[in-house]
Design a protein around this motif. Structure first.
Motif, PDB file in Angstrom:
ATOM      1  N   LEU A  68     -10.897  70.086   9.070  1.00 13.17           N
ATOM      2  CA  LEU A  68     -11.153  69.670  10.454  1.00 13.17           C
ATOM      3  C   LEU A  68     -11.124  68.161  10.623  1.00 13.17           C
ATOM      4  O   LEU A  68     -10.995  67.666  11.739  1.00 13.17           O
ATOM      5  N   CYS A  69     -11.264  67.444   9.529  1.00 14.69           N
ATOM      6  CA  CYS A  69     -11.255  65.986   9.545  1.00 14.69           C
ATOM      7  C   CYS A  69     -10.951  65.539   8.126  1.00 14.69           C
ATOM      8  O   CYS A  69     -10.810  66.363   7.224  1.00 14.69           O
ATOM      9  N   THR A  70     -10.864  64.243   7.918  1.00 11.84           N
ATOM     10  CA  THR A  70     -10.619  63.723   6.577  1.00 11.84           C
ATOM     11  C   THR A  70     -11.941  63.288   5.962  1.00 11.84           C
ATOM     12  O   THR A  70     -12.686  62.511   6.557  1.00 11.84           O
ATOM     13  N   VAL A  71     -12.213  63.808   4.774  1.00 15.23           N
ATOM     14  CA  VAL A  71     -13.489  63.592   4.099  1.00 15.23           C
ATOM     15  C   VAL A  71     -13.265  62.870   2.782  1.00 15.23           C
ATOM     16  O   VAL A  71     -12.377  63.243   2.003  1.00 15.23           O
ATOM     17  N   LEU A  72     -14.063  61.846   2.516  1.00 19.30           N
ATOM     18  CA  LEU A  72     -14.081  61.193   1.212  1.00 19.30           C
ATOM     19  C   LEU A  72     -15.176  61.842   0.376  1.00 19.30           C
ATOM     20  O   LEU A  72     -16.325  61.959   0.816  1.00 19.30           O
ATOM     21  N   GLY A  73     -14.819  62.290  -0.830  1.00 21.64           N
ATOM     22  CA  GLY A  73     -15.797  62.908  -1.701  1.00 21.64           C
ATOM     23  C   GLY A  73     -15.677  64.421  -1.727  1.00 21.64           C
ATOM     24  O   GLY A  73     -15.035  65.026  -0.867  1.00 21.64           O
ATOM     25  N   GLY A 269      -1.035  67.649  10.678  1.00 17.18           N
ATOM     26  CA  GLY A 269      -2.466  67.461  10.841  1.00 17.18           C
ATOM     27  C   GLY A 269      -2.999  66.788   9.593  1.00 17.18           C
ATOM     28  O   GLY A 269      -2.231  66.313   8.745  1.00 17.18           O
ATOM     29  N   HIS A 270      -4.323  66.752   9.450  1.00 17.51           N
ATOM     30  CA  HIS A 270      -4.921  66.050   8.320  1.00 17.51           C
ATOM     31  C   HIS A 270      -4.411  66.576   6.972  1.00 17.51           C
ATOM     32  O   HIS A 270      -4.098  65.806   6.067  1.00 17.51           O
TER      33      HIS A 270
END
Length: 317
Positions: A68-73, A269-270
């Protein structure tokens, strides 16, 4: 000023802070941008009180979930979510080195666009550092596909995005945005485009613990009869594809350096952005690391010279 055509690295002149709601958690979040030294890159720190819970360099190897979004980790207890709008602003303005201190698990959504982050950075201004900037120059086509979706990098004399979306929704339908990316172009044509979603998906997202902070203040919402619920309507007639392009700018900034090339996507998308970037950086014959041979502020691509990646290696952990 064109993306990737400033000869020296930059940071911001002073610290600046913002606060807002996390679009998924619904909790209040505050962030602070702090200047960083040359070659530091963009670093995110998740902070609890005075303690740093986790720290991530904003590079593709640190990307976890992209649903749904870009996540670090890779751990919910340490990860930092929804970084794409912030990273798009940082990349478009040509900021190379920065610490982003986050008091929370995700970035504040603000108005759903990159505009508030652009404003914050421009409020304090940039500082040019005495170290040359390096770039990733695309040398050959690299393409990824998934069902009817695809994304690709192509060689190009500059930095260009060509993004096309195709929704089974009369209000959106098939839209495309194409253009060379500069700070001025991003600010005028992309930065104010907001995230969007459908009313029919809201209950499903709430049940899964997502979109708890989503509202008409930070998202374009499309009703079941395919109309925009927001009283003010759209900021651009094709705001949907402009926001998808904004997301792509943020996602591809995770190369760790400005890229010189053309990025094309259809129904992306992402996840597709992340897959395309990984495919490019995994193929060492598809790109080269270059820097300017001139001390002038603006330089032609022909004045870029290949250098050894060395410790730079923006695609490594």
């Amino acid at each position: 000023m064109s993306i990737g055509l400033l000869g020296f690295q930059t940071t911001i002149s002073n610290a600046v802070s913002l606060s807002g709601t996390g679009v998924h958690s619904g909790k209040q979040v505050s962030i602070t941008f702090t200047p960083a030294e040359a070659d530091a890159g963009i670093v995110f720190q998740r902070v609890d009180g005075r303690n740093v819970v986790s720290e991530f360099k904003a590079v593709s190897s640190q990307v976890g979930n992209t649903d749904l979004c870009t996540v670090l980790g890779f751990s919910p207890l340490k990860s930092i979510a929804t970084i794409e709008h912030v990273m798009a602003a940082i990349y478009a303005l040509g900021v190379d080195n920065l610490v982003v201190e986050v008091h929370g698990a995700e970035m504040p959504i603000m108005d759903g666009s990159s505009a508030p982050f652009i404003d914050a950075i421009e409020q304090v201004g940039l500082k040019v550092l005495a170290v040359k900037r390096r770039y990733i120059r695309v040398l050959k086509p690299v393409r990824v596909e998934s069902g009817s979706s695809w994304s690709e990098f192509l060689p190009y004399d500059g930095t260009r995005f060509e993004v096309e979306i195709d929704f089974d929704c009369p209000l959106i339908g098939r839209q495309s945005w194409k253009g060379d990316l500069t700070a001025a172009t991003f600010k005028k044509e992309l930065s104010r485009a907001r995230t969007f979603g459908f009313m029919r998906d809201v209950e499903r997202l709430w049940a899964s613990g997502h979109a708890l902070g989503s509202s008409l203040e930070n998202s374009v919402v499309i009703s079941d009869d395919d109309t925009v619920i927001n009283v003010e309507g759209l900021r651009y007639t094709d705001e949907f594809v402009r926001h998808k392009t904004l997301d792509a700018v943020g996602d591809l900034s995770l190369a760790g350096a400005p890229f010189l090339g053309r990025y094309r996507s259809y129904r992306g998308g992402h996840k597709m952005n992340a897959l395309a970037l990984k495919a490019l950086l995994d193929d060492t014959s598809a790109y080269e690391v270059v820097e300017t041979s001139s001390v002038r502020q603006r330089t032609a691509v022909r004045e870029l010279i290949a250098v050894s990646g060395g410790e730079f290696a923006p695609w490594s952990a």
